[in-house]
Every structure is written in C-alpha cells, then in structure tokens.
Design a protein around this motif. Sequence first.
Motif, PDB file in Angstrom:
ATOM      1  N   VAL A  97     -21.010  18.412  -5.642  1.00 57.86           N
ATOM      2  CA  VAL A  97     -19.673  17.947  -5.286  1.00 57.86           C
ATOM      3  C   VAL A  97     -18.669  19.091  -5.371  1.00 57.86           C
ATOM      4  CG1 VAL A  97     -17.754  16.467  -5.994  1.00 57.86           C
ATOM      5  CG2 VAL A  97     -20.072  15.544  -5.939  1.00 57.86           C
ATOM      6  N   PHE A  98     -18.665  19.827  -6.484  1.00 58.36           N
ATOM      7  CA  PHE A  98     -17.702  20.915  -6.658  1.00 58.36           C
ATOM      8  C   PHE A  98     -17.939  22.041  -5.663  1.00 58.36           C
ATOM      9  CE2 PHE A  98     -16.668  18.873 -10.637  1.00 58.36           C
ATOM     10  CZ  PHE A  98     -15.340  19.206 -10.834  1.00 58.36           C
ATOM     11  N   ALA A  99     -19.211  22.346  -5.389  1.00 55.88           N
ATOM     12  CA  ALA A  99     -19.507  23.391  -4.419  1.00 55.88           C
ATOM     13  C   ALA A  99     -19.050  22.991  -3.022  1.00 55.88           C
ATOM     14  CB  ALA A  99     -21.008  23.695  -4.420  1.00 55.88           C
ATOM     15  N   ARG A 100     -19.200  21.712  -2.673  1.00 57.30           N
ATOM     16  CA  ARG A 100     -18.748  21.224  -1.371  1.00 57.30           C
ATOM     17  C   ARG A 100     -17.225  21.242  -1.260  1.00 57.30           C
ATOM     18  NH1 ARG A 100     -21.312  20.249   3.367  1.00 57.30           N
ATOM     19  NH2 ARG A 100     -19.909  18.508   3.701  1.00 57.30           N
ATOM     20  N   MET A 101     -16.542  21.019  -2.378  1.00 57.25           N
ATOM     21  CA  MET A 101     -15.079  21.010  -2.367  1.00 57.25           C
ATOM     22  C   MET A 101     -14.496  22.415  -2.304  1.00 57.25           C
ATOM     23  SD  MET A 101     -14.363  18.065  -5.237  1.00 57.25           S
ATOM     24  CE  MET A 101     -12.611  18.412  -5.319  1.00 57.25           C
ATOM     25  N   SER A 102     -15.305  23.422  -2.617  1.00 50.50           N
ATOM     26  CA  SER A 102     -14.808  24.794  -2.656  1.00 50.50           C
ATOM     27  C   SER A 102     -14.871  25.434  -1.282  1.00 50.50           C
ATOM     28  CB  SER A 102     -15.635  25.614  -3.648  1.00 50.50           C
ATOM     29  OG  SER A 102     -15.255  26.974  -3.596  1.00 50.50           O
ATOM     30  N   SER A 103     -13.887  26.250  -0.982  1.00 48.79           N
ATOM     31  CA  SER A 103     -13.823  26.930   0.309  1.00 48.79           C
ATOM     32  C   SER A 103     -14.343  28.357   0.236  1.00 48.79           C
ATOM     33  CB  SER A 103     -12.365  26.959   0.807  1.00 48.79           C
ATOM     34  OG  SER A 103     -11.541  27.627  -0.138  1.00 48.79           O
ATOM     35  N   ASN A 104     -15.008  28.709  -0.878  1.00 49.55           N
ATOM     36  CA  ASN A 104     -15.468  30.088  -1.053  1.00 49.55           C
ATOM     37  C   ASN A 104     -16.478  30.504   0.005  1.00 49.55           C
ATOM     38  OD1 ASN A 104     -13.983  31.247  -3.013  1.00 49.55           O
ATOM     39  ND2 ASN A 104     -15.450  30.988  -4.661  1.00 49.55           N
ATOM     40  N   SER A 105     -17.560  29.737   0.147  1.00 46.03           N
ATOM     41  CA  SER A 105     -18.595  30.074   1.119  1.00 46.03           C
ATOM     42  C   SER A 105     -19.464  28.852   1.358  1.00 46.03           C
ATOM     43  CB  SER A 105     -19.449  31.241   0.614  1.00 46.03           C
ATOM     44  OG  SER A 105     -20.128  30.875  -0.564  1.00 46.03           O
ATOM     45  N   ALA A 106     -20.404  28.966   2.276  1.00 45.81           N
ATOM     46  CA  ALA A 106     -21.271  27.833   2.607  1.00 45.81           C
ATOM     47  C   ALA A 106     -22.230  27.532   1.475  1.00 45.81           C
ATOM     48  CB  ALA A 106     -22.045  28.148   3.878  1.00 45.81           C
ATOM     49  N   LEU A 107     -22.593  26.282   1.338  1.00 49.34           N
ATOM     50  CA  LEU A 107     -23.520  25.843   0.307  1.00 49.34           C
ATOM     51  C   LEU A 107     -24.926  25.740   0.863  1.00 49.34           C
ATOM     52  CD1 LEU A 107     -24.223  24.622  -2.451  1.00 49.34           C
ATOM     53  CD2 LEU A 107     -23.616  22.396  -1.506  1.00 49.34           C
ATOM     54  N   LYS A 108     -25.857  26.409   0.221  1.00 48.24           N
ATOM     55  CA  LYS A 108     -27.253  26.279   0.627  1.00 48.24           C
ATOM     56  C   LYS A 108     -27.856  25.118  -0.159  1.00 48.24           C
ATOM     57  CE  LYS A 108     -31.647  28.693   0.913  1.00 48.24           C
ATOM     58  NZ  LYS A 108     -32.398  29.882   0.562  1.00 48.24           N
ATOM     59  N   MET A 109     -28.001  23.989   0.493  1.00 54.32           N
ATOM     60  CA  MET A 109     -28.415  22.776  -0.194  1.00 54.32           C
ATOM     61  C   MET A 109     -29.793  22.893  -0.819  1.00 54.32           C
ATOM     62  SD  MET A 109     -27.068  20.009   2.547  1.00 54.32           S
ATOM     63  CE  MET A 109     -28.055  18.755   1.770  1.00 54.32           C
ATOM     64  N   SER A 110     -30.687  23.646  -0.186  1.00 52.06           N
ATOM     65  CA  SER A 110     -32.049  23.739  -0.707  1.00 52.06           C
ATOM     66  C   SER A 110     -32.091  24.450  -2.049  1.00 52.06           C
ATOM     67  CB  SER A 110     -32.945  24.472   0.291  1.00 52.06           C
ATOM     68  OG  SER A 110     -32.478  25.790   0.502  1.00 52.06           O
ATOM     69  N   GLU A 111     -31.056  25.279  -2.340  1.00 49.58           N
ATOM     70  CA  GLU A 111     -31.004  25.950  -3.643  1.00 49.58           C
ATOM     71  C   GLU A 111     -30.465  25.006  -4.708  1.00 49.58           C
ATOM     72  OE1 GLU A 111     -32.059  28.836  -4.585  1.00 49.58           O
ATOM     73  OE2 GLU A 111     -32.737  29.503  -2.625  1.00 49.58           O
ATOM     74  N   MET A 112     -29.439  24.215  -4.341  1.00 47.78           N
ATOM     75  CA  MET A 112     -28.849  23.289  -5.301  1.00 47.78           C
ATOM     76  C   MET A 112     -29.766  22.099  -5.551  1.00 47.78           C
ATOM     77  SD  MET A 112     -26.111  23.033  -7.107  1.00 47.78           S
ATOM     78  CE  MET A 112     -24.881  24.019  -6.275  1.00 47.78           C
ATOM     79  N   LEU A 113     -30.461  21.659  -4.499  1.00 48.65           N
ATOM     80  CA  LEU A 113     -31.331  20.494  -4.592  1.00 48.65           C
ATOM     81  C   LEU A 113     -32.709  20.878  -4.067  1.00 48.65           C
ATOM     82  CD1 LEU A 113     -28.740  18.052  -3.081  1.00 48.65           C
ATOM     83  CD2 LEU A 113     -29.368  18.187  -5.475  1.00 48.65           C
ATOM     84  N   PRO A 114     -33.601  21.388  -4.910  1.00 47.98           N
ATOM     85  CA  PRO A 114     -34.882  21.917  -4.475  1.00 47.98           C
ATOM     86  C   PRO A 114     -35.749  20.922  -3.720  1.00 47.98           C
ATOM     87  CG  PRO A 114     -34.430  22.523  -6.742  1.00 47.98           C
ATOM     88  CD  PRO A 114     -33.402  21.517  -6.343  1.00 47.98           C
ATOM     89  N   SER A 115     -35.480  19.615  -3.841  1.00 47.27           N
ATOM     90  CA  SER A 115     -36.315  18.625  -3.171  1.00 47.27           C
ATOM     91  C   SER A 115     -36.079  18.593  -1.667  1.00 47.27           C
ATOM     92  CB  SER A 115     -36.043  17.238  -3.749  1.00 47.27           C
ATOM     93  OG  SER A 115     -34.686  16.882  -3.533  1.00 47.27           O
ATOM     94  N   LEU A 116     -35.007  19.255  -1.213  1.00 48.33           N
ATOM     95  CA  LEU A 116     -34.686  19.218   0.204  1.00 48.33           C
ATOM     96  C   LEU A 116     -35.368  20.347   0.957  1.00 48.33           C
ATOM     97  CD1 LEU A 116     -30.864  18.524   0.043  1.00 48.33           C
ATOM     98  CD2 LEU A 116     -32.744  16.913  -0.020  1.00 48.33           C
ATOM     99  N   ALA A 117     -35.597  20.124   2.246  1.00 48.07           N
ATOM    100  CA  ALA A 117     -36.111  21.193   3.089  1.00 48.07           C
ATOM    101  C   ALA A 117     -35.031  22.248   3.262  1.00 48.07           C
ATOM    102  CB  ALA A 117     -36.511  20.619   4.451  1.00 48.07           C
ATOM    103  N   PRO A 118     -35.379  23.525   3.395  1.00 43.77           N
ATOM    104  CA  PRO A 118     -34.375  24.586   3.475  1.00 43.77           C
ATOM    105  C   PRO A 118     -33.543  24.521   4.735  1.00 43.77           C
ATOM    106  CG  PRO A 118     -36.544  25.448   3.964  1.00 43.77           C
ATOM    107  CD  PRO A 118     -36.746  24.045   3.478  1.00 43.77           C
ATOM    108  N   CYS A 119     -32.285  24.862   4.614  1.00 41.48           N
ATOM    109  CA  CYS A 119     -31.421  24.969   5.772  1.00 41.48           C
ATOM    110  C   CYS A 119     -31.688  26.311   6.458  1.00 41.48           C
ATOM    111  CB  CYS A 119     -29.947  24.894   5.353  1.00 41.48           C
ATOM    112  SG  CYS A 119     -29.490  23.338   4.587  1.00 41.48           S
ATOM    113  N   GLU A 120     -31.184  26.460   7.662  1.00 37.72           N
ATOM    114  CA  GLU A 120     -31.475  27.664   8.415  1.00 37.72           C
ATOM    115  C   GLU A 120     -30.756  28.878   7.851  1.00 37.72           C
ATOM    116  OE1 GLU A 120     -30.505  26.865  12.426  1.00 37.72           O
ATOM    117  OE2 GLU A 120     -32.051  25.339  12.702  1.00 37.72           O
ATOM    118  N   ASN A 121     -29.556  28.683   7.314  1.00 32.48           N
ATOM    119  CA  ASN A 121     -28.757  29.813   6.856  1.00 32.48           C
ATOM    120  C   ASN A 121     -28.631  29.829   5.341  1.00 32.48           C
ATOM    121  OD1 ASN A 121     -27.919  30.970   9.408  1.00 32.48           O
ATOM    122  ND2 ASN A 121     -26.838  29.043   9.718  1.00 32.48           N
ATOM    123  N   PRO A 122     -28.715  30.987   4.712  1.00 30.77           N
ATOM    124  CA  PRO A 122     -28.608  31.095   3.252  1.00 30.77           C
ATOM    125  C   PRO A 122     -27.160  31.170   2.797  1.00 30.77           C
ATOM    126  CG  PRO A 122     -29.024  33.248   4.165  1.00 30.77           C
ATOM    127  CD  PRO A 122     -29.014  32.286   5.330  1.00 30.77           C
TER     128      PRO A 122
END
Length: 422
Positions: free
Chosen positions: A126-151
């Motif tokens: 939630v906090f990472a999504r609310m931040s405008s710093n940079s894109a969130l790589k979901m596969s790193e935050m939630l290992p159960s997900l398939a990796p996104c194309e961009n890191p």
Amino acid sequence: MTLELLAEVAVLEEEVAKLEEQVVQLRKNQYEEAIHISFFKKNLENSLDIQETHKESKNTNPNMNNHQSTHPQIKMFKTLSKISQIEYTASEKCMDTRKLQFEKGFSGDDGPNKISESILKCLMFVFARMSSNSALKMSEMLPSLAPCENPWAMDFKDPYDIFYEFENTDIGPYKYLYEVEAKTIDKNRTTISVFLAQRLKILLGKLALVDLTSVTHQEKLAFWINIYNSCLMNAFLEHGIPDTPERVVELMQEAKINVGGHLLNAFSIEHFILRLPCHVKYTSTKGFKDDELSARNTFGLELSEPLVTFSLSCGSWSSPAVRVYTASEVESELEVAKREYLQAAVGISTTKQLLMIPKLLDWYMFDFAKDMESFLDWVCLQLPTEVGKVAMTCLERKPSEPLSDRVRVSPYEFHFRYLFYK
C-alpha cells in the motif's frame, strides 16, 4: 543454610525486578528526550532557512544563483543517482492481470506467522503504491506473483547521510532500498486502494482470532516483529502521516491492533513483549498500565532479543529498514538486518579520526556491551572485515586521550520515512 540462600535469591529477584522497571521507564523517557532535541533542531533549521532566503533576495548577481558544488563525492553520488527511472505505468499494467494471483497469495496457511507476514506485505505494498518515487515491482514485494516485465528503478541512496560527510565507500544493501517519505506520498494513487483495503480488513480479522498458545520462541519472535511494524503502518493509514515528533510517539501508544482478542499498542509490543522477558516478577506495578502488564504476562517472550533494535521501525527517518520476518529464518534474518543497518548508519572518517554512531545504538548500547569501549569494539566487528579495520584505526588514540574525542552520536530524526527491502 538453605533458607538463607533462598532468602538471598528472593532479594536478588526483587532487585532485578526493580531494575527492569527502571529500564522500561528510562526507555519511555528516551523518546521524550529525542522529541525535544528534534523539535529544537527543526526550529533552528527553519530559522537558518529564513536567514538564507533573506540574503538571497538581496543578491543581484545572477552568477551566484548558478553556483554548484564541485565536491567529488557529491558528483559521484549524483552520477550514480541518474540511473534510468522505470515508469510507474509498468506496475499498472501488471496489476490488472495479477489480481487473482495476488489474492491467492494471501489465502494460504492461516497460521499466526503466515497472517503476520501477509499483513505486513499488504501494508508495504500500500505505501509503495502511494509513493511517487518509482515503479513498484510486484514480484519482489509479493513473491507468489509472476514477475512483471519491468524491474524497479535502481536508485542509489544514502539513507542516513553519511556519504557526504564521512568516507564510507560502500553503505551496503541500504543504497538500493525503496524509500517512502511524506513528500512522495500521492493520495490520488487509488487504483487498487479498495481492493487492498478489503484484503487488509480480512487479514486483520484473522489476526484478531489467532491463537499463540502453542507457538515456539522463534515463531513468536518473527510474529511480533511483523505485528509491531504492521501496527504503526496501519495507524498511519488510519490517522494520517504524522507531522511532528510528538505525534509519532502519541501514535505509538494510542494506535492499537487486535491480536487474538487483545488490543495492543506498538509501545507495549516493543517493550513488554519483545524486550522484556515474561518471567520477570514485579514487586511494584504502579508505573505500568494494566494492558502493558497483561501483554507481558500473556504474550511476552521467555528470553528478550536485543537484535530487535535493528528490525523495528516507527516510520521515522532514523529507523531501520522494514522487512518481513519468517519463523524458520528469523535468527539469521536479524543477524543480516543488524549488519546491514550498521554498515549504512555508522559513519567512518580516517581524516578526522572519528566514528559516528546513530542515536538508536546509543540508546541500546548496554544490550550489546558493558561499556562504551567494548561497545565500539563490538560495532567494528559487525562491519564488513575491511570496513571494520578502518573503523578500528579511527579509534586508535593516545593513552591520555579520552575515547569521547573519537566518537560522535548523531541525533534521532523523527520526520516520516519508511525504507523497504525490494
């Protein structure tokens, strides 16, 4: 003879209990002391900013306004920081196609530790999504997900400002952490807020029903670290980002989380569950609240764990980074957290023959050593081998020279920030 020994043991137990009471009270006072220092420093900085602005308004030479620092370390740091950013839309595209996998990742084992891990992961997301710093790589935050194309975008950071003033050439993994500050929070980023709010509500409901009667010491340790960090992060979502040091400390004692039917605040979790052994018997309880004593009696660890110092974040600039702790690896994870924090937060200057230690370490120094000299030896041993050797040379001094001349303690900064492992 036996009766005399038993009497002496009883006296010693009473003395230990009194000392434990004093320790808890002192740690409460530490926050108040840090607040006053932080408040004074902020007022001083504001005053200096006003004076500087006034001077600049009188300056009519345009060349002065274009003056840039040429310090080589600053140049190098800026160069490292210019590595290309990944656009936020990368994770946006991933989000719609990953929702079912995301939900599935939270619907596994409902044991206490899995619940605590899932709650913290959800809040970090939630906090990472609310931040405008940079894109969130979901596969790193939630290992159960398939990796996104961009890191993640690889920003190099100096989280505790030791790069500019000191000679630390490598601050370790902390230079890659994801940083969330008050100024980067974008409340308009609500693409998945309803979905996450529902997930968080379900998880907190499960937390209110957990049974901790049969968990091991390691399971308790990992569980309560995750719950402490979750308690404060959830409080900031509910009550808003704190804008004063006083508000941070207020939330530590006001905001509560329901664990197995018991409402607990962050201060009680830290000082009465994680830091204070449950077997200590108080002779006087007038300085403590009923809920604090109840938390210790019901949930307290059999043995306190000093290394939690490097795992608990109250959302302040001086706090260590937040990571999810697992029951099976908690001891090794705490060791890693300790070493990485020290590498990032201890300043080393061979030219000044100076070692700077963070206030957080100064507060809990006696958890790791008997005096300042042995404590500094301990700190040097925790650093990477070559870095530790350099630090040791900074502490070398003449017999008549006091150790205090070689050591500086950086003040504790309360303004809001989270550092997340990616």
